[in-house]
Design an enzyme around this catalytic site. Structure first.
Site, PDB file in Angstrom:
ATOM      1  N   ASP A  72       0.789  -1.215  -0.017  1.00 26.73           N
ATOM      2  CA  ASP A  72      -0.092  -0.003   0.020  1.00 26.73           C
ATOM      3  C   ASP A  72       0.766   1.161  -0.085  1.00 26.73           C
ATOM      4  O   ASP A  72       2.061   1.181   0.208  1.00 26.73           O
ATOM      5  CB  ASP A  72      -1.062   0.003   1.124  1.00 26.73           C
ATOM      6  CG  ASP A  72      -0.450  -0.733   2.406  1.00 26.73           C
ATOM      7  OD1 ASP A  72       1.161  -0.579   2.605  1.00 26.73           O
ATOM      8  OD2 ASP A  72      -0.934  -1.031   3.395  1.00 26.73           O
ATOM      9  N   ASP A 141      -7.810  -3.551  14.226  1.00 31.64           N
ATOM     10  CA  ASP A 141      -9.210  -3.876  13.919  1.00 31.64           C
ATOM     11  C   ASP A 141      -9.014  -5.037  12.928  1.00 31.64           C
ATOM     12  O   ASP A 141     -10.148  -5.242  12.119  1.00 31.64           O
ATOM     13  CB  ASP A 141      -9.860  -2.425  13.336  1.00 31.64           C
ATOM     14  CG  ASP A 141      -9.182  -2.058  11.916  1.00 31.64           C
ATOM     15  OD1 ASP A 141      -7.983  -2.491  11.596  1.00 31.64           O
ATOM     16  OD2 ASP A 141      -9.425  -0.900  11.387  1.00 31.64           O
ATOM     17  N   HIS A 143      -7.366  -5.365  10.141  1.00 27.92           N
ATOM     18  CA  HIS A 143      -6.922  -4.988   8.592  1.00 27.92           C
ATOM     19  C   HIS A 143      -5.864  -5.649   7.943  1.00 27.92           C
ATOM     20  O   HIS A 143      -4.935  -5.871   8.923  1.00 27.92           O
ATOM     21  CB  HIS A 143      -7.027  -3.549   8.299  1.00 27.92           C
ATOM     22  CG  HIS A 143      -5.916  -2.840   8.981  1.00 27.92           C
ATOM     23  ND1 HIS A 143      -6.286  -1.355   9.491  1.00 27.92           N
ATOM     24  CD2 HIS A 143      -4.493  -2.885   9.057  1.00 27.92           C
ATOM     25  CE1 HIS A 143      -5.058  -0.982   9.937  1.00 27.92           C
ATOM     26  NE2 HIS A 143      -4.000  -1.785   9.719  1.00 27.92           N
ATOM     27  N   GLU A 148      -9.705  -2.257   5.501  1.00 25.93           N
ATOM     28  CA  GLU A 148     -10.308  -1.696   6.602  1.00 25.93           C
ATOM     29  C   GLU A 148     -11.534  -2.605   6.953  1.00 25.93           C
ATOM     30  O   GLU A 148     -11.799  -3.134   5.956  1.00 25.93           O
ATOM     31  CB  GLU A 148     -10.804  -0.498   6.619  1.00 25.93           C
ATOM     32  CG  GLU A 148      -9.428   0.683   6.575  1.00 25.93           C
ATOM     33  CD  GLU A 148      -8.803   0.852   7.885  1.00 25.93           C
ATOM     34  OE1 GLU A 148      -8.590  -0.256   8.620  1.00 25.93           O
ATOM     35  OE2 GLU A 148      -8.075   1.947   8.088  1.00 25.93           O
TER      36      GLU A 148
HETATM   37  P1  PGA Z   1       2.142  -2.052  12.762  1.00 22.18           P
HETATM   38  O1  PGA Z   1       1.055  -2.032  11.591  1.00 22.18           O
HETATM   39  O2  PGA Z   1       3.015  -3.228  12.471  1.00 22.18           O
HETATM   40  O3  PGA Z   1       2.915  -0.814  12.710  1.00 22.18           O
HETATM   41  O4  PGA Z   1       1.363  -2.414  13.969  1.00 22.18           O
HETATM   42  C1  PGA Z   1       0.307  -2.974  11.056  1.00 22.18           C
HETATM   43  C2  PGA Z   1      -0.838  -2.831  10.115  1.00 22.18           C
HETATM   44  O5  PGA Z   1      -1.263  -1.739  10.477  1.00 22.18           O
HETATM   45  O6  PGA Z   1      -0.947  -3.607   9.296  1.00 22.18           O
END
Ligand code: PGA
Length: 260
Positions: A72, A141, A143, A148
């Site tokens: 992304d 959450d 994702h 999302e």
């Molecule tokens: P993080 O993010 O590794 O910084 O916890 C993971 C994500 O949001 O997919």
């Protein structure tokens, strides 16, 4: 699904890095038969990247014939913006390994026509033969990439509006100022990730425990997009004890038993 439960962040990172390196070595990539690797940003994969950099510098693994696709990118951030995922990937991984620049693919957050950019990304993945292994993280959450809650489990690369929760969590990289966090991102879809021949998801820390629970023991639901992994033939979640802490004791016992 395989679930690997390790005591801490370091052992999760080390397990995942060795797994990725072994997969690339066994594949024996060449310029005409490259290994296609999907990659995430975020705090969680940093330990994996550090281990892979070490292995690359010690000549245990080469990325010369590896093609990468990132998950992304924020819409509206130029590649040289300090918080762009382009910058993140070059500073934390690509600048330190023997990957060829032309083999790196990251969505262009400044594309004039974002829909065309997303459609072309899907086409490039197919042209390269599809993704062999997609490494990913997981949001609080549930994702995966920026898919999302309530993203279609068949979704493809597209623009996604970020939830207030994701913007709040990611504001730690933007001087804790939520107004600086872009409100949209381009992301590969859940379907794009599930098309990979193998998917490896990292989850560490107690903040991820609820998402890990829904991903492994919950029903398959667009509410927790990670749960799509239950339908993948080769899905692996590597987590630490803290991230596994909301799983039932029997579930933990089962996975520790078959992975012993
Ligand atoms: P993080 O993010 O590794 O910084 O916890 C993971 C994500 O949001 O997919």
């Amino acid at each position: 699904m395989r679930v690997i439960i390790k005591p801490d962040y370091q052992s999760v990172s080390s397990w995942a890095a060795h797994y990725i390196a072994d997969r690339i070595k066994r594949f024996a990539p060449t310029p005409n038969h490259p290994f296609v690797l999907g990659l995430p940003t975020g705090s969680t994969p940093l330990g994996v990247y550090n281990e892979l950099i070490k292995m690359n510098q010690q000549k245990q693994i080469s990325f010369a014939d590896v093609i990468t696709f990132n998950m992304d990118e924020y819409v509206g951030l130029p590649a040289d913006h300090p918080q762009s995922y382009h910058r993140f990937m070059f500073e934390n991984f690509f600048n330190h390994i023997d990957i060829k620049k032309q083999n790196i693919h990251i969505l262009n957050g400044m594309a004039q026509d974002v829909e065309k950019e997303c459609a072309n990304y899907e086409k490039s993945i197919l042209t390269c033969g599809g993704i062999e292994l997609f490494l990913g993280g997981i949001g609080e959450d549930g994702h995966i990439a920026f898919n999302e809650p309530f993203s279609s489990l068949n979704s493809r690369t597209r623009v996604q509006v970020l939830t207030s929760d994701t913007i709040r969590v990611n504001s730690r990289f933007f001087d804790n100022d939520i107004s600086q966090v872009p409100s949209t991102a381009m992301t590969v879809g859940v379907g794009t990730i599930m098309d990979a021949r193998e998917v490896l998801i990292l989850a560490t820390g107690a903040k991820k425990a609820k998402a890990v629970y829904h991903g492994i023991e919950g029903a398959i639901s667009h509410k927790w997009t990670i749960s799509a992994l239950q339908n993948h033939e080769r899905g692996i979640i590597v987590c630490d004890d803290a991230a596994a802490s909301q799983l039932e004791p029997e579930t933990i016992k089962y996975f520790k038993d078959i992975e012993r």
